[in-house]
Design a protein around this motif. Structure first.
Motif, short mmCIF file in Angstrom:
data_model
loop_
_atom_site.label_atom_id
_atom_site.label_comp_id
_atom_site.label_asym_id
_atom_site.label_seq_id
_atom_site.Cartn_x
_atom_site.Cartn_y
_atom_site.Cartn_z
N PRO A 1 0.84 -1.21 0.00
CA PRO A 1 0.00 0.00 0.00
C PRO A 1 0.87 1.26 0.00
N LEU A 2 0.57 2.19 -0.91
CA LEU A 2 1.41 3.37 -1.07
C LEU A 2 1.36 4.34 0.10
N GLN A 3 0.39 4.19 0.98
CA GLN A 3 0.38 5.09 2.14
C GLN A 3 1.60 4.84 3.03
N PHE A 4 2.17 3.62 2.99
CA PHE A 4 3.37 3.36 3.78
C PHE A 4 4.58 4.09 3.20
N ILE A 5 4.59 4.25 1.90
CA ILE A 5 5.69 4.98 1.26
C ILE A 5 5.48 6.48 1.47
N ASN A 6 4.24 6.94 1.29
CA ASN A 6 3.95 8.37 1.44
C ASN A 6 3.96 8.83 2.90
N ALA A 7 4.07 7.90 3.82
CA ALA A 7 4.19 8.27 5.23
C ALA A 7 5.61 8.69 5.57
N ALA A 8 6.57 8.44 4.69
CA ALA A 8 7.97 8.79 4.96
C ALA A 8 8.15 10.28 5.25
N PRO A 9 7.58 11.20 4.42
CA PRO A 9 7.73 12.61 4.77
C PRO A 9 7.04 12.98 6.08
N VAL A 10 5.94 12.33 6.36
CA VAL A 10 5.22 12.62 7.61
C VAL A 10 6.08 12.23 8.81
N VAL A 11 6.63 11.03 8.77
CA VAL A 11 7.46 10.56 9.89
C VAL A 11 8.76 11.36 9.95
N GLY A 12 9.42 11.53 8.81
CA GLY A 12 10.68 12.26 8.79
C GLY A 12 10.55 13.69 9.26
N PHE A 13 9.57 14.41 8.72
CA PHE A 13 9.40 15.80 9.13
C PHE A 13 8.72 15.91 10.50
N GLY A 14 8.02 14.86 10.92
CA GLY A 14 7.54 14.82 12.31
C GLY A 14 8.72 14.78 13.27
N LEU A 15 9.73 13.99 12.91
CA LEU A 15 10.97 13.99 13.70
C LEU A 15 11.68 15.33 13.62
N VAL A 16 11.62 15.99 12.46
CA VAL A 16 12.22 17.32 12.31
C VAL A 16 11.54 18.29 13.27
N VAL A 17 10.22 18.24 13.34
CA VAL A 17 9.49 19.12 14.26
C VAL A 17 9.98 18.90 15.68
N PHE A 18 10.08 17.63 16.08
CA PHE A 18 10.55 17.30 17.42
C PHE A 18 11.97 17.81 17.65
N ARG A 19 12.85 17.58 16.69
CA ARG A 19 14.25 18.01 16.84
C ARG A 19 14.38 19.53 16.81
N GLN A 20 13.56 20.19 16.02
CA GLN A 20 13.60 21.66 15.98
C GLN A 20 13.15 22.25 17.31
N ILE A 21 12.14 21.67 17.90
CA ILE A 21 11.69 22.15 19.21
C ILE A 21 12.80 21.96 20.24
N GLN A 22 13.48 20.81 20.19
CA GLN A 22 14.61 20.58 21.09
C GLN A 22 15.71 21.61 20.87
N THR A 23 16.03 21.87 19.62
CA THR A 23 17.10 22.81 19.28
C THR A 23 16.75 24.22 19.73
N MET A 24 15.52 24.63 19.46
CA MET A 24 15.11 25.99 19.84
C MET A 24 15.09 26.13 21.36
N TRP A 25 14.67 25.10 22.05
CA TRP A 25 14.67 25.12 23.52
C TRP A 25 16.09 25.33 24.03
N LYS A 26 17.03 24.58 23.45
CA LYS A 26 18.43 24.70 23.84
C LYS A 26 18.97 26.10 23.54
N LEU A 27 18.66 26.62 22.35
CA LEU A 27 19.15 27.95 21.97
C LEU A 27 18.57 29.04 22.86
N VAL A 28 17.30 28.93 23.18
CA VAL A 28 16.67 29.94 24.05
C VAL A 28 17.25 29.87 25.46
N LYS A 29 17.51 28.66 25.95
CA LYS A 29 18.12 28.52 27.28
C LYS A 29 19.52 29.12 27.33
N GLU A 30 20.23 29.11 26.21
CA GLU A 30 21.59 29.66 26.17
C GLU A 30 21.61 31.17 26.06
#
Length: 170
Positions: free
Chosen positions: A127-156
């Motif tokens: 099913p192609l939804q498993f292939i098209n889920a790659a951007p969702v999962v990948g950029f979902g992780l990007v959202v998580f990592r960006q929040i972590q990065t911004m938190w770190k930068l603001v704390k500094e």
């Protein structure tokens, strides 16, 4: 539990990327052996390798954001006064976050449509939804990592201001 969370935080993207790259390499190696040694080609191997590569790319994007190695122009940062550079960096991180959220939202819509229409891949019947889920999962992780990065930068931020004041008084 704490060790598991630490492993996920530190090594999630690396582990997934190494597994995908290894699996993709094995699949392509088997395809080469089958084609040139056995004189028979596998119909599904190239498609599976392609899908692994797609997932590898999107998980790799999240890994790049985790390391703060995404596309940016460092030379332009030096055009700004030193006092506002941290704020410019944070603004850039916010823009990456906004872009990532947009990709996740549109990716969810596309994945839902693929699921709704029941589209499948030609060779694997996957099913192609498993292939098209790659951007969702990948950029979902990007959202998580960006929040972590911004938190770190603001704390500094206050620490950098305090260091400047301490350095100026000495």
């Amino acid at each position: 539990m704490k060790k598991v969370l630490h492993f996920i935080n530190e090594y999630l993207e690396e582990t997934i990327c190494v597994c995908l790259m290894s699996f993709m390499t094995v699949i392509i190696f088997i395809q080469v052996v089958m084609r040139y040694v056995m004189h028979n080609s596998l119909s599904w191997s190239e498609e599976l390798a392609r899908y692994c590569f797609i997932w590898l790319i999107y998980i790799g994007v999240a890994y790049g954001c985790k390391l703060m190695k995404h596309i940016k122009i460092d030379a332009a940062l030096h055009l700004f006064p030193e006092k506002i550079r941290p704020y410019i960096v944070i603004t850039g991180e916010v823009l990456v976050l906004v872009f990532a959220v947009y990709i996740v939202v549109t990716g969810v819509e596309l994945t839902y449509k693929q699921w709704e229409f029941g589209k499948i891949s030609p060779a694997l019947g996957l099913p192609l939804q498993f292939i098209n889920a790659a951007p969702v999962v990948g950029f979902g992780l990007v959202v998580f990592r960006q929040i972590q990065t911004m938190w770190k930068l603001v704390k500094e931020l206050p620490e950098k201001g305090a260091e400047k004041e301490d350095g100026g008084e000495a």
